[in-house]
Design a protein around this motif. Sequence first.
Motif, PDB file in Angstrom:
ATOM      1  N   LEU A 369       0.838  -1.174  -0.192  1.00 49.98           N
ATOM      2  CA  LEU A 369      -0.051   0.114  -0.135  1.00 49.98           C
ATOM      3  C   LEU A 369       0.835   1.170  -0.025  1.00 49.98           C
ATOM      4  O   LEU A 369       1.809   1.354   0.966  1.00 49.98           O
ATOM      5  CB  LEU A 369      -1.149  -0.148   1.222  1.00 49.98           C
ATOM      6  CG  LEU A 369      -1.826   1.127   1.455  1.00 49.98           C
ATOM      7  CD1 LEU A 369      -2.839   1.202   0.012  1.00 49.98           C
ATOM      8  CD2 LEU A 369      -2.865   1.346   2.637  1.00 49.98           C
ATOM      9  N   VAL A 370       0.782   1.879  -1.089  1.00 46.19           N
ATOM     10  CA  VAL A 370       1.623   3.555  -1.170  1.00 46.19           C
ATOM     11  C   VAL A 370       0.776   4.650  -1.107  1.00 46.19           C
ATOM     12  O   VAL A 370      -0.444   4.464  -1.709  1.00 46.19           O
ATOM     13  CB  VAL A 370       2.621   3.063  -2.493  1.00 46.19           C
ATOM     14  CG1 VAL A 370       3.545   1.881  -2.361  1.00 46.19           C
ATOM     15  CG2 VAL A 370       1.928   2.957  -3.778  1.00 46.19           C
ATOM     16  N   GLU A 371       1.426   5.603  -0.615  1.00 43.46           N
ATOM     17  CA  GLU A 371       0.711   7.001  -0.893  1.00 43.46           C
ATOM     18  C   GLU A 371       1.706   7.955  -1.482  1.00 43.46           C
ATOM     19  O   GLU A 371       2.774   7.992  -1.056  1.00 43.46           O
ATOM     20  CB  GLU A 371       0.473   7.389   0.497  1.00 43.46           C
ATOM     21  CG  GLU A 371      -0.349   8.672   0.524  1.00 43.46           C
ATOM     22  CD  GLU A 371      -0.906   9.058   2.011  1.00 43.46           C
ATOM     23  OE1 GLU A 371      -1.696   8.402   2.261  1.00 43.46           O
ATOM     24  OE2 GLU A 371      -0.164   9.880   2.403  1.00 43.46           O
ATOM     25  N   GLN A 375      -1.752  12.581  -1.825  1.00 46.32           N
ATOM     26  CA  GLN A 375      -2.279  11.809  -1.071  1.00 46.32           C
ATOM     27  C   GLN A 375      -3.160  10.817  -1.655  1.00 46.32           C
ATOM     28  O   GLN A 375      -4.052   9.916  -0.754  1.00 46.32           O
ATOM     29  CB  GLN A 375      -3.383  12.894  -0.212  1.00 46.32           C
ATOM     30  CG  GLN A 375      -2.813  13.460   0.990  1.00 46.32           C
ATOM     31  CD  GLN A 375      -1.649  14.508   0.583  1.00 46.32           C
ATOM     32  OE1 GLN A 375      -2.178  15.541   0.149  1.00 46.32           O
ATOM     33  NE2 GLN A 375      -0.421  14.532   1.042  1.00 46.32           N
ATOM     34  N   SER A 376      -3.050  10.413  -2.762  1.00 40.34           N
ATOM     35  CA  SER A 376      -3.905   9.219  -3.440  1.00 40.34           C
ATOM     36  C   SER A 376      -3.010   8.140  -3.192  1.00 40.34           C
ATOM     37  O   SER A 376      -1.921   7.894  -2.968  1.00 40.34           O
ATOM     38  CB  SER A 376      -3.665   9.379  -4.892  1.00 40.34           C
ATOM     39  OG  SER A 376      -2.128   9.420  -5.547  1.00 40.34           O
ATOM     40  N   ARG A 377      -3.826   7.162  -2.957  1.00 39.79           N
ATOM     41  CA  ARG A 377      -3.263   5.855  -2.484  1.00 39.79           C
ATOM     42  C   ARG A 377      -3.460   4.765  -3.344  1.00 39.79           C
ATOM     43  O   ARG A 377      -4.407   4.715  -4.093  1.00 39.79           O
ATOM     44  CB  ARG A 377      -4.107   5.419  -1.093  1.00 39.79           C
ATOM     45  CG  ARG A 377      -3.461   6.241   0.170  1.00 39.79           C
ATOM     46  CD  ARG A 377      -4.092   5.647   1.453  1.00 39.79           C
ATOM     47  NE  ARG A 377      -3.333   6.190   2.590  1.00 39.79           N
ATOM     48  CZ  ARG A 377      -3.168   5.488   3.761  1.00 39.79           C
ATOM     49  NH1 ARG A 377      -3.657   4.299   3.656  1.00 39.79           N
ATOM     50  NH2 ARG A 377      -2.462   5.951   4.788  1.00 39.79           N
ATOM     51  N   TRP A 378      -2.422   3.730  -3.606  1.00 41.33           N
ATOM     52  CA  TRP A 378      -2.542   2.863  -4.637  1.00 41.33           C
ATOM     53  C   TRP A 378      -2.104   1.460  -3.849  1.00 41.33           C
ATOM     54  O   TRP A 378      -1.031   1.394  -3.085  1.00 41.33           O
ATOM     55  CB  TRP A 378      -1.582   2.870  -5.930  1.00 41.33           C
ATOM     56  CG  TRP A 378      -2.102   4.241  -6.515  1.00 41.33           C
ATOM     57  CD1 TRP A 378      -1.538   5.847  -6.328  1.00 41.33           C
ATOM     58  CD2 TRP A 378      -2.655   4.374  -7.693  1.00 41.33           C
ATOM     59  NE1 TRP A 378      -2.190   6.543  -7.140  1.00 41.33           N
ATOM     60  CE2 TRP A 378      -2.915   5.762  -8.019  1.00 41.33           C
ATOM     61  CE3 TRP A 378      -3.598   3.451  -8.451  1.00 41.33           C
ATOM     62  CZ2 TRP A 378      -3.946   6.325  -8.952  1.00 41.33           C
ATOM     63  CZ3 TRP A 378      -4.481   4.109  -9.313  1.00 41.33           C
ATOM     64  CH2 TRP A 378      -4.409   5.224  -9.748  1.00 41.33           C
ATOM     65  N   ASP A 406      -6.445   1.612  -7.755  1.00 36.11           N
ATOM     66  CA  ASP A 406      -6.596   2.861  -6.507  1.00 36.11           C
ATOM     67  C   ASP A 406      -6.952   2.071  -5.433  1.00 36.11           C
ATOM     68  O   ASP A 406      -7.827   1.151  -5.418  1.00 36.11           O
ATOM     69  CB  ASP A 406      -7.489   3.630  -7.255  1.00 36.11           C
ATOM     70  CG  ASP A 406      -8.018   4.894  -6.428  1.00 36.11           C
ATOM     71  OD1 ASP A 406      -7.789   4.857  -5.263  1.00 36.11           O
ATOM     72  OD2 ASP A 406      -8.320   5.724  -6.977  1.00 36.11           O
ATOM     73  N   ALA A 407      -6.524   2.423  -4.224  1.00 38.97           N
ATOM     74  CA  ALA A 407      -6.865   1.928  -3.182  1.00 38.97           C
ATOM     75  C   ALA A 407      -8.365   1.895  -2.717  1.00 38.97           C
ATOM     76  O   ALA A 407      -8.750   1.057  -1.844  1.00 38.97           O
ATOM     77  CB  ALA A 407      -5.950   2.397  -1.776  1.00 38.97           C
ATOM     78  N   ASN A 422      -7.778   2.771   3.521  1.00 40.75           N
ATOM     79  CA  ASN A 422      -8.058   4.398   3.388  1.00 40.75           C
ATOM     80  C   ASN A 422      -7.236   5.121   4.663  1.00 40.75           C
ATOM     81  O   ASN A 422      -6.564   6.258   4.407  1.00 40.75           O
ATOM     82  CB  ASN A 422      -9.522   4.651   3.687  1.00 40.75           C
ATOM     83  CG  ASN A 422     -10.403   4.333   2.574  1.00 40.75           C
ATOM     84  OD1 ASN A 422      -9.806   4.267   1.491  1.00 40.75           O
ATOM     85  ND2 ASN A 422     -11.661   3.620   2.879  1.00 40.75           N
ATOM     86  N   ALA A 426       0.634   3.215   5.152  1.00 41.17           N
ATOM     87  CA  ALA A 426       1.025   3.150   3.732  1.00 41.17           C
ATOM     88  C   ALA A 426       2.567   3.673   3.561  1.00 41.17           C
ATOM     89  O   ALA A 426       2.860   4.566   4.360  1.00 41.17           O
ATOM     90  CB  ALA A 426       0.191   3.949   2.820  1.00 41.17           C
ATOM     91  N   ALA A 428       5.019   5.959   2.109  1.00 41.19           N
ATOM     92  CA  ALA A 428       5.125   7.303   1.536  1.00 41.19           C
ATOM     93  C   ALA A 428       6.222   7.264   0.339  1.00 41.19           C
ATOM     94  O   ALA A 428       7.353   7.156   0.586  1.00 41.19           O
ATOM     95  CB  ALA A 428       5.460   8.574   2.195  1.00 41.19           C
TER      96      ALA A 428
END
Length: 471
Positions: A369-371, A375-378, A406-407, A422, A426, A428
């Motif tokens: 989980l990356v951000e 601030q979008s997370r994938w 997309d997370a 959410n 995650a 960064a």
Amino acid sequence: MAEEKLFAGHSVRRIRRANGLTQGAMAETLAISPSYLNLIERNQRPLTATLLLKLAQSYDFDPRTLTGTTPGGGVDAIRRRLNDPMFADLDIDRAQVEEWIAASPDAAEAFARSFDRLSGGSHGGAGGEQIGGHGEPEAIASARREIERWRNHFADLDSQAENLADELRLTNADIYGAITERLRVKHQLSMRILPFDVMPDRLRRLDLHARQLQLSELLDPASRTFAAALQLGMLEAKAEIDALVAGASFTERAAERLYRRHLSSYFAAAVMMPYARFLRACEATGYDIVLLQRRFGAGFEQIAHRLTTLQRVGQRGLPFFMLRIDRAGQSSKRYAGASASPLVETDRRCPLWQVHTVFARPGTLMPHLVELEDQSRWFTLSRTVHPQTAVSGGIEAEFAICLGIDAKLAAPLAAACGLDLNNGAATAIGLGCSACTRPDCPQRSAPPAGRVLVFNERERGMSPFTFDRNS
């Protein structure tokens, strides 16, 4: 499901200008007000079916051209180009880009083409996806541009492949056996598996003199099935593939050949993994890649690629992207599909992203989980693959495959079960050091472009480069 609205203001404006008409003159022909036509040309109103019919009857053009790409690949693609550090001092928001494309579509397209050429094509692309890496040949860039224009979903090929797969399974539950028999009976092509010492430098060869499709013994079962389906597609989907290639209007023969190869491969995968059946299996298993491999007799990379294509109207799957890199971090495949992910845009990726570390754990599926800075997370899944067992100089080919989404949409995935997508922890990451402005990153290899370096001889931070984030 409601039909998608068609916004094609730039195309309508081009038709009007090509015919030397004012907005008032065209509006009179279409029986609408000039102000309404103005809204259509500015993409503030969609084209109705009635207006589309009137346009086609009144002016000499192909209505299908109205569904083509928007200038520069659209608002998101232009904005991603503007994220380049050279524009760091400019504050251009989405509304400004929308107004620019609506008012000056040709200027926006000219900017996109110029930027892509100067930067090696690493920011643009129809649909906003990465089309070519730094220094990538124009032929490859052109082919990828066309693939992403369709979001890597070709409805006609999918439909034909699905019908063919159903027909094949009526004769033989073993898809490889069914394809082999069809090639023999309908096309007078026999299948032959050759030893490595007989065909040491090829994995597949079509011998028209002997009427044989010859495959290397080095290919695993999934690859043999794919090779057989590829040959069948080149024969039975030729008309559909020819039409798609002709519609692309390539200026280079190499780009045309690359695109044709992609479409043939697409058809082969669609025969092995028919759309409706594959989507049902995805939803039933939580997109469990291992189970999907077993169920459809496919390889990991084949499954990952197929997951990027599930965009049939009324039967959409999750919008995945796929990336394939080598140990040096060079990408040899990238498909953004409908994900619009910035993670596939450039070869300058973040080393903190686990796609770069899976080589140390071959064959292990690694979720991550990356951000990003916005601030979008994938949510991504990475694993190493060996595309074939052939070796060159004693070195076996190895790549890392990354599948991402997309997370916000990843909750149905079995691999994401139990994760707080959410609000959970995650990693960064950035889009490469030159584009990343995160401070105090000990992994940083270069300062961000466009930022002023700050030096203090009496202290040193976590990062070897300190910079003014507001410069």
